[in-house]
Structure formats: C-alpha cells, structure tokens
Design an enzyme around this catalytic site. Structure first.
Site, PDB file in Angstrom:
ATOM      1  CE  LYS A 189       3.750   3.426  13.152  1.00  0.00           C
ATOM      2  NZ  LYS A 189       3.917   3.024  12.312  1.00  0.00           N
ATOM      3  CE1 TYR A 245      -0.029   3.213   7.327  1.00  0.00           C
ATOM      4  CE2 TYR A 245      -1.150   3.853   9.314  1.00  0.00           C
ATOM      5  CZ  TYR A 245      -1.812   3.219   8.599  1.00  0.00           C
ATOM      6  OH  TYR A 245      -2.435   2.198   8.291  1.00  0.00           O
ATOM      7  CE1 TYR A 273      -5.461   4.514   9.037  1.00  0.00           C
ATOM      8  CE2 TYR A 273      -5.983   4.329  10.768  1.00  0.00           C
ATOM      9  CZ  TYR A 273      -4.957   3.759  10.146  1.00  0.00           C
ATOM     10  OH  TYR A 273      -4.080   3.295  10.234  1.00  0.00           O
ATOM     11  CG  HIS A 296      -1.944  -1.025   0.845  1.00  0.00           C
ATOM     12  ND1 HIS A 296      -3.714  -0.511   2.036  1.00  0.00           N
ATOM     13  CD2 HIS A 296      -2.352  -2.005   0.304  1.00  0.00           C
ATOM     14  CE1 HIS A 296      -4.166  -1.094   1.239  1.00  0.00           C
ATOM     15  NE2 HIS A 296      -3.440  -2.827   0.232  1.00  0.00           N
ATOM     16  N   PRO A 347      -4.206   0.756  18.873  1.00  0.00           N
ATOM     17  CG  PRO A 347      -6.168  -1.224  18.684  1.00  0.00           C
ATOM     18  CD  PRO A 347      -5.263   0.076  19.096  1.00  0.00           C
TER      19      PRO A 347
HETATM   20  P1  FAS Z   1       1.099 -11.370  22.273  1.00  0.00           P
HETATM   21  O1  FAS Z   1       0.693 -10.663  23.539  1.00  0.00           O
HETATM   22  O2  FAS Z   1       1.121 -11.524  20.073  1.00  0.00           O
HETATM   23  O3  FAS Z   1       2.173 -12.208  22.497  1.00  0.00           O
HETATM   24  C1  FAS Z   1       2.030 -13.012  23.786  1.00  0.00           C
HETATM   25  C2  FAS Z   1       2.267 -14.740  23.835  1.00  0.00           C
HETATM   26  O4  FAS Z   1       2.766 -14.662  25.222  1.00  0.00           O
HETATM   27  C3  FAS Z   1       1.446 -15.460  23.422  1.00  0.00           C
HETATM   28  O5  FAS Z   1       0.612 -16.352  22.609  1.00  0.00           O
HETATM   29  C4  FAS Z   1       0.552 -15.386  24.968  1.00  0.00           C
HETATM   30  O6  FAS Z   1      -0.557 -16.661  25.136  1.00  0.00           O
HETATM   31  C5  FAS Z   1       1.604 -16.025  25.733  1.00  0.00           C
HETATM   32  N1  FAS Z   1       2.003 -16.600  27.448  1.00  0.00           N
HETATM   33  C6  FAS Z   1       1.234 -15.216  27.953  1.00  0.00           C
HETATM   34  N2  FAS Z   1       1.744 -15.580  28.793  1.00  0.00           N
HETATM   35  C7  FAS Z   1       2.283 -16.326  29.604  1.00  0.00           C
HETATM   36  C8  FAS Z   1       2.755 -17.047  30.310  1.00  0.00           C
HETATM   37  N3  FAS Z   1       2.645 -17.133  31.420  1.00  0.00           N
HETATM   38  N4  FAS Z   1       3.820 -18.337  29.856  1.00  0.00           N
HETATM   39  C9  FAS Z   1       3.747 -18.267  28.875  1.00  0.00           C
HETATM   40  N5  FAS Z   1       3.466 -17.647  27.334  1.00  0.00           N
HETATM   41  C10 FAS Z   1       2.534 -16.434  27.698  1.00  0.00           C
HETATM   42  N6  FAS Z   1      -1.919  -4.543  16.593  1.00  0.00           N
HETATM   43  C11 FAS Z   1      -1.547  -3.410  15.811  1.00  0.00           C
HETATM   44  O7  FAS Z   1      -0.830  -2.654  15.018  1.00  0.00           O
HETATM   45  N7  FAS Z   1      -2.755  -3.570  14.856  1.00  0.00           N
HETATM   46  C12 FAS Z   1      -3.780  -3.869  15.175  1.00  0.00           C
HETATM   47  O8  FAS Z   1      -5.251  -4.083  14.725  1.00  0.00           O
HETATM   48  C13 FAS Z   1      -3.353  -4.350  16.191  1.00  0.00           C
HETATM   49  N8  FAS Z   1      -4.770  -5.036  16.999  1.00  0.00           N
HETATM   50  C14 FAS Z   1      -4.755  -5.974  18.381  1.00  0.00           C
HETATM   51  C15 FAS Z   1      -5.923  -6.405  19.094  1.00  0.00           C
HETATM   52  C16 FAS Z   1      -5.844  -6.869  20.492  1.00  0.00           C
HETATM   53  C17 FAS Z   1      -7.064  -7.479  20.904  1.00  0.00           C
HETATM   54  C18 FAS Z   1      -4.588  -7.240  20.663  1.00  0.00           C
HETATM   55  C19 FAS Z   1      -3.940  -8.231  22.145  1.00  0.00           C
HETATM   56  C20 FAS Z   1      -2.939  -6.744  20.401  1.00  0.00           C
HETATM   57  C21 FAS Z   1      -3.373  -6.276  19.048  1.00  0.00           C
HETATM   58  N9  FAS Z   1      -2.543  -5.585  17.810  1.00  0.00           N
HETATM   59  C22 FAS Z   1      -2.561  -4.845  17.747  1.00  0.00           C
HETATM   60  C23 FAS Z   1      -1.245  -5.403  18.708  1.00  0.00           C
HETATM   61  C24 FAS Z   1      -0.465  -7.213  18.749  1.00  0.00           C
HETATM   62  O9  FAS Z   1      -0.590  -6.999  17.678  1.00  0.00           O
HETATM   63  C25 FAS Z   1       0.803  -7.123  19.157  1.00  0.00           C
HETATM   64  O10 FAS Z   1       1.249  -5.942  18.971  1.00  0.00           O
HETATM   65  C26 FAS Z   1       1.278  -7.989  19.276  1.00  0.00           C
HETATM   66  O11 FAS Z   1       0.191  -9.133  19.734  1.00  0.00           O
HETATM   67  C27 FAS Z   1       2.866  -8.217  20.762  1.00  0.00           C
HETATM   68  O12 FAS Z   1       3.248  -9.620  19.604  1.00  0.00           O
HETATM   69  P2  FAS Z   1       3.838 -10.196  21.373  1.00  0.00           P
HETATM   70  O13 FAS Z   1       4.631  -8.757  21.785  1.00  0.00           O
HETATM   71  O14 FAS Z   1       4.951 -11.020  20.416  1.00  0.00           O
HETATM   72  O15 FAS Z   1       2.504 -10.404  22.353  1.00  0.00           O
HETATM   73  C1  PHB Z   2      -5.598  -3.986  11.184  1.00  0.00           C
HETATM   74  O1  PHB Z   2      -5.733  -4.516   9.280  1.00  0.00           O
HETATM   75  O2  PHB Z   2      -5.827  -5.082  11.775  1.00  0.00           O
HETATM   76  C2  PHB Z   2      -5.315  -2.787  11.340  1.00  0.00           C
HETATM   77  C3  PHB Z   2      -5.087  -1.420   9.860  1.00  0.00           C
HETATM   78  C4  PHB Z   2      -4.853  -1.141  10.329  1.00  0.00           C
HETATM   79  C5  PHB Z   2      -4.689  -0.256  11.928  1.00  0.00           C
HETATM   80  C6  PHB Z   2      -5.117  -1.524  12.527  1.00  0.00           C
HETATM   81  C7  PHB Z   2      -5.551  -2.177  12.226  1.00  0.00           C
HETATM   82  O3  PHB Z   2      -4.137   1.292  12.109  1.00  0.00           O
END
Ligand code: FAS
Ligand code: PHB
Length: 390
Positions: free
Chosen positions: A296, A385, A200, A72, A292
């Site tokens: 980032k 961005y 957005y 994009h 989100p």
């Molecule tokens: P994660 O949370 O992905 O991974 C951590 C892992 O550790 C998980 O698999 C968990 O099960 C495990 N864990 C936890 N406790 C543990 C323990 N005690 N023992 C062993 N394992 C354990 N970012 C965006 O850029 N755009 C988005 O739209 C977006 N939407 C999101 C929606 C939600 C609901 C959430 C929670 C986050 C979102 N994020 C988004 C942010 C997300 O993408 C995170 O930045 C990303 O998952 C970070 O990756 P990790 O640091 O690996 O953490």
């Molecule tokens: C998504 O595609 O999940 C998404 C894209 C842009 C954002 C947040 C989420 O800023």
C-alpha cells in the site's frame, strides 16, 4: 527564484505531483537532497493498484508501464501445507500491475525532464519559512550557495525522514504509530520468478514473500529480526531459508542466483495528522508509513497526490477556490486509515511475533483458516488489495 508550488522530495509523490500540475499549466520546482542516481538506486515497491495505474496514464507516463508491467489477477496465501489463491478479478473485477517503483520514478523523471521541469538535485539543508504568509519560502544550499525559492504553496513530499513534517506545529501534530518487532530482508535476482503470481507465506520460522519485477527478475523477502546484520545474510543463507519457508513444490522449483540488490526495511505503521498547515501540504511517506505486507505504501502516496493536485488545480483554475484545500487532510486520512488497517491486518496474520503466546498463534491460524474457507473473507482481502476507491 519564484514558482507557484515548491515541492520537497523527488520520490514518486513529488514527481507525480509536479507532472500533474505541469499538465494543468501550474509551475513547480522539485528540490531533492540526493543525486538522481541515488534516488533511482533505491529498490522499493512493486505492486500498483488500478487507481495508481490510472493516475500514471492520466499523467502521460504509462507507455513503458503498459509495455513492461505485469497484470496480475490473483495472489496466493500459504500456511502449513495449505495454499489458497485469492482471485482478485473474480471478487472485484479489478487487477493489480507489477511494475517496480524504480521504473515509475524513472518514467516520471524522464517526463519532467522532457517538459523542461525544474528538478534540483543535491539541494541540501532545505528549510521552510513564512508559512503564515501567502508567499512561503524554501531555502536550500546548492554548490555552496544558499538559495531561496518563494512560492504560493509548499508540498512536503520528502518521505518519512524528511524535514517538512517538522513544520506542522507541535501543539497541532498528532502521531499514531506501531513499530513491529521484525523487519524484511529483500533481494533482487536475475532469475525467473518461482510463480506467475505473488506468494505470501506464514511459516513458523517467519514470513516470506515471492514477488517479481519482470519475467526474468525476481524479488524475494524474508521476515528477519529488525536489527539483523546484512553482512551475515549471504546469498546461500537467504536461498536456504527461503526454500525452508516455501511450500515444497515451490521450494523444489525455485531458480536461485546471485543477488543484485540486498536490503533491510524496518516495519512500522505510522500516521501524522493533520497533513496540512497553512500553505504546507504533506503527502506520501512524509505523512504516513505502512508495513509493506499489503503493498500500500506507494499506492497511498498516489492517492494523496490525487487529492492534492485536485485541490491546487481548483485554487488556480477557479479564482482561489479553497474548499478542496480545506478538506485535503480529512480526504486523505479517510483512505489512509483504511489502508493502514489492511496493512496491519495482513502483517498480523502473516508474521511470527516474538512475544506470540498460544492464544495469539491460535488467532492467526483461525484468521487464515477462515480466509481459506470463506469466499466473503477472500472478497474482502481482494477489495483492499486492489485498492479502495479514491
Ligand atoms: P520517498 O521516501 O520515496 O521519497 C522522498 C524523497 O524526498 C526522497 O528522494 C528523499 O531523498 C527526499 N528527501 C528526504 N528528505 C529531504 C530533504 N530534507 N530535502 C530534500 N529532499 C529530501 N511500499 C510498497 O508498497 N511496497 C514495498 O515493498 C515497499 N518497500 C519499501 C522499502 C523501503 C526501504 C522503504 C523506505 C519504503 C518501502 N515502501 C514500499 C514504501 C515506499 O514505496 C513509499 O511508500 C514510497 O517511496 C513513498 O513515496 P514518497 O512519498 O515519494 O517518499
Ligand atoms: C514487491 O514486489 O516489492 C512487493 C510486492 C508486494 C508486497 C510488498 C512488496 O506486499
């Protein structure tokens, strides 16, 4: 069991670190409390910065992303009846890649499995000990047995709700946080995206975002109250509300269909520092959370892993070199704070705040009006961005 680096968490942070270390001949064991299917069932981020794409390429896991990822060159911002495309490529020479976090996680899992990597799922009750020594330990329960993993270093990649952050001594740990008075309700649908690029929207009823995962799979978000009952959001109600918030032309064109996933995410800005204590290093959501809106979260996890893998490789390859370990937390935080700022700015500019008074609303409108009229403002948004340099 013994390894060089014990990694807690098999999300993008933990898996990417394990893969990068493996490429440098450094052993690791990844301990994950959930099942592999559960981890792959989480629908999260969608937009990859160039820096993350480059890291995945260097990690040897980019083939499918190169085939299926969508490049994009711009995004669109809307408010009222105004629409403004922000040309990322014109302002920065860079682009972003739309490729779901689920796919990134799957590609990393496949690579680790192909290399015989040690990934232990359903590792429960993970605990850390011996951080003061040069052989810290991780204990965990698996198949009703308590097991111990002795390592040189521990990477806390266990996300916001993980355990590793608790092992930063309370008298050293500083938390910086803002919780937003709303959440995001997201759906995935097997319908073609309403637009070729992300949209957005700042609408008086609340924020909306049109994103995608492929030419046939869309991802949509609506700002909602943070304590909404998901059961009350039928597909019909979601589509009706989304169409009210979208610009008329998009609302008329959007293709609707059954949701194949529906979830709520709270929004918060959160930073825990320092990100290192003795032989424990925090990375990704274990150390920071962004709303989100700026896309980032996942990308910040990647830059933490860039700094952490660089520090660990230097230690093993250069006879115990430790300067990059000593600067790890500061190196990460310098980039994290700027991404937190951008995510907070995008969130503040685009959402309806329940306690907003007329001055607050005026500030939002002025921010958007300036953005729409100023090339410099659009260049600044674009620069953040696509991702600031590592
Ligand atoms: P994660 O949370 O992905 O991974 C951590 C892992 O550790 C998980 O698999 C968990 O099960 C495990 N864990 C936890 N406790 C543990 C323990 N005690 N023992 C062993 N394992 C354990 N970012 C965006 O850029 N755009 C988005 O739209 C977006 N939407 C999101 C929606 C939600 C609901 C959430 C929670 C986050 C979102 N994020 C988004 C942010 C997300 O993408 C995170 O930045 C990303 O998952 C970070 O990756 P990790 O640091 O690996 O953490
Ligand atoms: C998504 O595609 O999940 C998404 C894209 C842009 C954002 C947040 C989420 O800023």
């Amino acid at each position: 069991m013994r390894t060089q680096v014990g990694i807690i968490g098999s999300g993008p942070s933990g898996l990417l670190l394990s893969q990068l270390l493996h490429q440098q001949g450094i052993e690791s064991v990844v301990l994950e409390k959930r099942t592999q299917d559960y981890v792959l069932g989480r629908i999260r981020a969608g937009v990859l910065e160039q820096g993350m794409v480059d890291m995945l390429r260097a990690a040897g896991v980019s083939d499918r992303m190169d085939r299926e990822g969508l490049v994009h060159e711009g995004i669109e911002i809307c408010f009222g009846d105004r629409r403004q495309r922000v040309d990322l490529k014109k302002h920065t020479g860079k682009v972003v890649t739309v490729y779901g976090q689920t796919e990134v996680t799957k590609d990393l899992m496949d690579a680790r499995a192909a290399a015989g990597g040690a990934l232990i799922y359903e590792a429960e009750n993970v605990q850390i000990a011996g951080l003061e020594s040069d052989a810290p330990e991780i204990t965990f329960e698996k198949d009703d047995q308590t097991q111990k993993l002795t390592c040189d270093f521990i990477a806390g990649c266990d996300g916001y709700h993980g355990v590793s952050r608790r092992y930063i001594p309370e008298n050293l740990l500083k938390i910086h946080e803002r919780v937003y008075p709303f959440g995001w309700l997201g759906i995935l649908s097997e319908t073609p995206p309403v637009s070729d690029e992300l949209i957005y929207v700042n609408h008086w009823r609340g924020f909306a975002l049109c994103s995608m995962r492929s030419p046939t799979r869309s991802r949509y978000y609506l700002q909602c109250a943070f304590d909404e009952d998901l059961e009350e959001w039928t597909d019909d109600r979601f589509w009706d509300e989304l169409r009210i918030r979208l610009p008329n032309e998009a609302a008329e064109r959007i293709e609707m269909g059954p949701s194949i996933e529906k979830s709520m995410a709270p929004l918060r800005s959160f930073i825990a520092e320092p990100m290192r204590h003795k032989r424990l290093f925090l990375a990704g959501d274990a150390a920071h959370i962004v709303p989100p809106t700026g896309a980032k979260g996942l990308n910040l996890a990647a830059s933490d892993i860039y700094y952490l893998s660089r520090a660990l490789v230097a230690f093993y390859a250069e006879d115990g070199r430790s300067d990059l370990m000593d600067s790890y937390s500061a190196d990460c935080l310098r980039r994290i704070w700027k991404a937190e700022r951008f995510s907070w700015w995008m969130t503040t500019m685009l959402h309806k705040f329940p306690d907003q008074n007329s001055f607050d609303r005026g500030m939002q409108m002025a921010e958007l009006d300036y953005l729409f009229d100023s090339d410099a403002a659009q260049a600044s948004l674009a620069e953040n961005y696509v991702g600031l340099p590592f």
